[in-house]
Design a protein around this motif. Structure first.
Motif, PDB file in Angstrom:
ATOM      1  N   SER A  50       0.829  -1.209   0.000  1.00 30.47           N
ATOM      2  CA  SER A  50       0.000   0.000   0.000  1.00 30.47           C
ATOM      3  C   SER A  50       0.865   1.262   0.000  1.00 30.47           C
ATOM      4  O   SER A  50       0.539   2.232  -0.677  1.00 30.47           O
ATOM      5  CB  SER A  50      -0.984  -0.005   1.173  1.00 30.47           C
ATOM      6  OG  SER A  50      -0.310   0.143   2.398  1.00 30.47           O
ATOM      7  N   PRO A  99      -4.301  -6.166  -6.039  1.00 26.03           N
ATOM      8  CA  PRO A  99      -5.523  -5.889  -5.262  1.00 26.03           C
ATOM      9  C   PRO A  99      -5.330  -4.718  -4.291  1.00 26.03           C
ATOM     10  O   PRO A  99      -6.225  -3.889  -4.125  1.00 26.03           O
ATOM     11  CB  PRO A  99      -5.778  -7.192  -4.509  1.00 26.03           C
ATOM     12  CG  PRO A  99      -5.143  -8.239  -5.350  1.00 26.03           C
ATOM     13  CD  PRO A  99      -3.926  -7.578  -5.938  1.00 26.03           C
ATOM     14  N   TYR A 132      -5.286  -1.314  -6.324  1.00 22.34           N
ATOM     15  CA  TYR A 132      -6.603  -0.816  -6.718  1.00 22.34           C
ATOM     16  C   TYR A 132      -7.462  -0.412  -5.522  1.00 22.34           C
ATOM     17  O   TYR A 132      -8.405   0.354  -5.664  1.00 22.34           O
ATOM     18  CB  TYR A 132      -7.342  -1.841  -7.573  1.00 22.34           C
ATOM     19  CG  TYR A 132      -6.787  -1.927  -8.977  1.00 22.34           C
ATOM     20  CD1 TYR A 132      -6.951  -0.863  -9.866  1.00 22.34           C
ATOM     21  CD2 TYR A 132      -6.087  -3.030  -9.409  1.00 22.34           C
ATOM     22  CE1 TYR A 132      -6.429  -0.912 -11.147  1.00 22.34           C
ATOM     23  CE2 TYR A 132      -5.566  -3.095 -10.689  1.00 22.34           C
ATOM     24  CZ  TYR A 132      -5.746  -2.038 -11.552  1.00 22.34           C
ATOM     25  OH  TYR A 132      -5.223  -2.088 -12.812  1.00 22.34           O
ATOM     26  N   SER A 133      -7.147  -0.911  -4.352  1.00 22.04           N
ATOM     27  CA  SER A 133      -7.951  -0.542  -3.180  1.00 22.04           C
ATOM     28  C   SER A 133      -7.468   0.741  -2.510  1.00 22.04           C
ATOM     29  O   SER A 133      -8.255   1.415  -1.857  1.00 22.04           O
ATOM     30  CB  SER A 133      -7.985  -1.689  -2.168  1.00 22.04           C
ATOM     31  OG  SER A 133      -6.728  -1.884  -1.586  1.00 22.04           O
ATOM     32  N   TYR A 187      -9.173  -7.345 -11.114  1.00 16.59           N
ATOM     33  CA  TYR A 187      -9.023  -6.649  -9.834  1.00 16.59           C
ATOM     34  C   TYR A 187     -10.142  -5.638  -9.580  1.00 16.59           C
ATOM     35  O   TYR A 187     -10.083  -4.888  -8.622  1.00 16.59           O
ATOM     36  CB  TYR A 187      -7.655  -5.944  -9.801  1.00 16.59           C
ATOM     37  CG  TYR A 187      -6.531  -6.914 -10.065  1.00 16.59           C
ATOM     38  CD1 TYR A 187      -6.095  -7.773  -9.058  1.00 16.59           C
ATOM     39  CD2 TYR A 187      -5.954  -7.019 -11.315  1.00 16.59           C
ATOM     40  CE1 TYR A 187      -5.091  -8.692  -9.296  1.00 16.59           C
ATOM     41  CE2 TYR A 187      -4.941  -7.943 -11.562  1.00 16.59           C
ATOM     42  CZ  TYR A 187      -4.524  -8.770 -10.550  1.00 16.59           C
ATOM     43  OH  TYR A 187      -3.541  -9.691 -10.779  1.00 16.59           O
ATOM     44  N   HIS A 210     -11.752  -4.920  -6.212  1.00 18.38           N
ATOM     45  CA  HIS A 210     -10.953  -4.252  -5.182  1.00 18.38           C
ATOM     46  C   HIS A 210     -11.027  -2.727  -5.284  1.00 18.38           C
ATOM     47  O   HIS A 210     -10.570  -2.033  -4.390  1.00 18.38           O
ATOM     48  CB  HIS A 210      -9.493  -4.694  -5.277  1.00 18.38           C
ATOM     49  CG  HIS A 210      -9.316  -6.163  -5.093  1.00 18.38           C
ATOM     50  ND1 HIS A 210      -9.421  -6.779  -3.869  1.00 18.38           N
ATOM     51  CD2 HIS A 210      -9.076  -7.150  -5.984  1.00 18.38           C
ATOM     52  CE1 HIS A 210      -9.236  -8.078  -4.011  1.00 18.38           C
ATOM     53  NE2 HIS A 210      -9.030  -8.332  -5.289  1.00 18.38           N
ATOM     54  N   GLN A 229     -12.060   0.845  -4.826  1.00 17.54           N
ATOM     55  CA  GLN A 229     -12.798   1.496  -3.741  1.00 17.54           C
ATOM     56  C   GLN A 229     -13.295   2.884  -4.106  1.00 17.54           C
ATOM     57  O   GLN A 229     -14.227   3.380  -3.496  1.00 17.54           O
ATOM     58  CB  GLN A 229     -11.901   1.605  -2.498  1.00 17.54           C
ATOM     59  CG  GLN A 229     -11.463   0.269  -1.944  1.00 17.54           C
ATOM     60  CD  GLN A 229     -12.624  -0.558  -1.430  1.00 17.54           C
ATOM     61  OE1 GLN A 229     -13.479  -0.058  -0.721  1.00 17.54           O
ATOM     62  NE2 GLN A 229     -12.665  -1.818  -1.809  1.00 17.54           N
ATOM     63  N   ARG A 264     -17.079   3.331  -2.368  1.00 13.56           N
ATOM     64  CA  ARG A 264     -17.830   2.223  -1.771  1.00 13.56           C
ATOM     65  C   ARG A 264     -18.157   2.561  -0.325  1.00 13.56           C
ATOM     66  O   ARG A 264     -17.348   3.144   0.379  1.00 13.56           O
ATOM     67  CB  ARG A 264     -16.998   0.944  -1.762  1.00 13.56           C
ATOM     68  CG  ARG A 264     -16.880   0.257  -3.082  1.00 13.56           C
ATOM     69  CD  ARG A 264     -16.176  -1.080  -2.862  1.00 13.56           C
ATOM     70  NE  ARG A 264     -15.660  -1.607  -4.089  1.00 13.56           N
ATOM     71  CZ  ARG A 264     -16.286  -2.520  -4.816  1.00 13.56           C
ATOM     72  NH1 ARG A 264     -17.448  -2.984  -4.440  1.00 13.56           N
ATOM     73  NH2 ARG A 264     -15.745  -2.973  -5.930  1.00 13.56           N
ATOM     74  N   SER A 310     -18.696   1.466   3.528  1.00 14.04           N
ATOM     75  CA  SER A 310     -17.964   0.485   4.322  1.00 14.04           C
ATOM     76  C   SER A 310     -18.866  -0.308   5.256  1.00 14.04           C
ATOM     77  O   SER A 310     -18.414  -1.228   5.924  1.00 14.04           O
ATOM     78  CB  SER A 310     -16.878   1.186   5.142  1.00 14.04           C
ATOM     79  OG  SER A 310     -17.459   2.172   5.954  1.00 14.04           O
TER      80      SER A 310
END
Length: 161
Positions: A17, A50, A53-54, A76, A79, A81, A96, A98
């Motif tokens: 990340s 993943p 893309y998140s 992907y 993933h 967000q 998205r 949560s």
């Protein structure tokens, strides 16, 4: 390089990340939008994309995405967000939710000139079309969206008011 693979998965995800975070939205129309780390080997690719893309927003463009480039993202897509689109002076970010009871819902947040209803709708339709292309959304009747217009003058960075 092999030493990083001996670390626990949670630590590797944190490293991915930090290593793959971008300040600006990812343009999936661009040939080289995926991080260099994903080309090291198969295990790095499967683990870091993943996360990539998140932690990053994806840019939605009105003119669409080529099918060849779209195929690289499809694996992907679940993933992703956040998706950003700019139309006129209006920045619209779809994120998205949560909450577990709203796991498949997205919320649109508006930034910019809130009198520009027409450009906001163009940005929302652009995001809708990209999410449908990626297979994230079904038919219009199945999907529920709502908008959260923010007060004028609110500055935005990476989808956070």
């Amino acid at each position: 390089m092999a030493r990083i693979l001996t670390l626990p998965g949670e630590l590797r995800n944190r490293i991915y990340s930090f290593a793959t975070y971008e300040d600006t939205p990812i343009d999936i129309c661009c040939k080289s939008h995926q991080p260099a780390l994903s080309f090291v080997n198969k295990q790095f690719r499967e683990e870091c994309l993943p996360v990539f893309y998140s932690v990053n927003s994806v840019m939605a463009k009105r003119w669409g995405v080529s099918s060849a480039r779209l195929e690289r993202v499809l694996k992907y897509a679940k993933h992703i967000q956040a998706v950003e689109a700019v139309s006129g002076d209006e920045l619209v970010i779809a994120m998205r939710t949560s909450k577990e009871d709203e796991a498949h819902r997205w919320v649109y947040q508006h930034y910019g000139d809130h009198t520009m209803f027409m450009t906001r709708n163009v940005a929302i339709r652009t995001i809708d079309n990209l999410l449908r292309l990626l297979g994230i959304l079904g038919t219009e009747k199945d999907d529920q969206f709502w908008t959260v217009p923010l007060p004028a003058g609110v500055m935005c960075s990476r989808g956070q008011p």
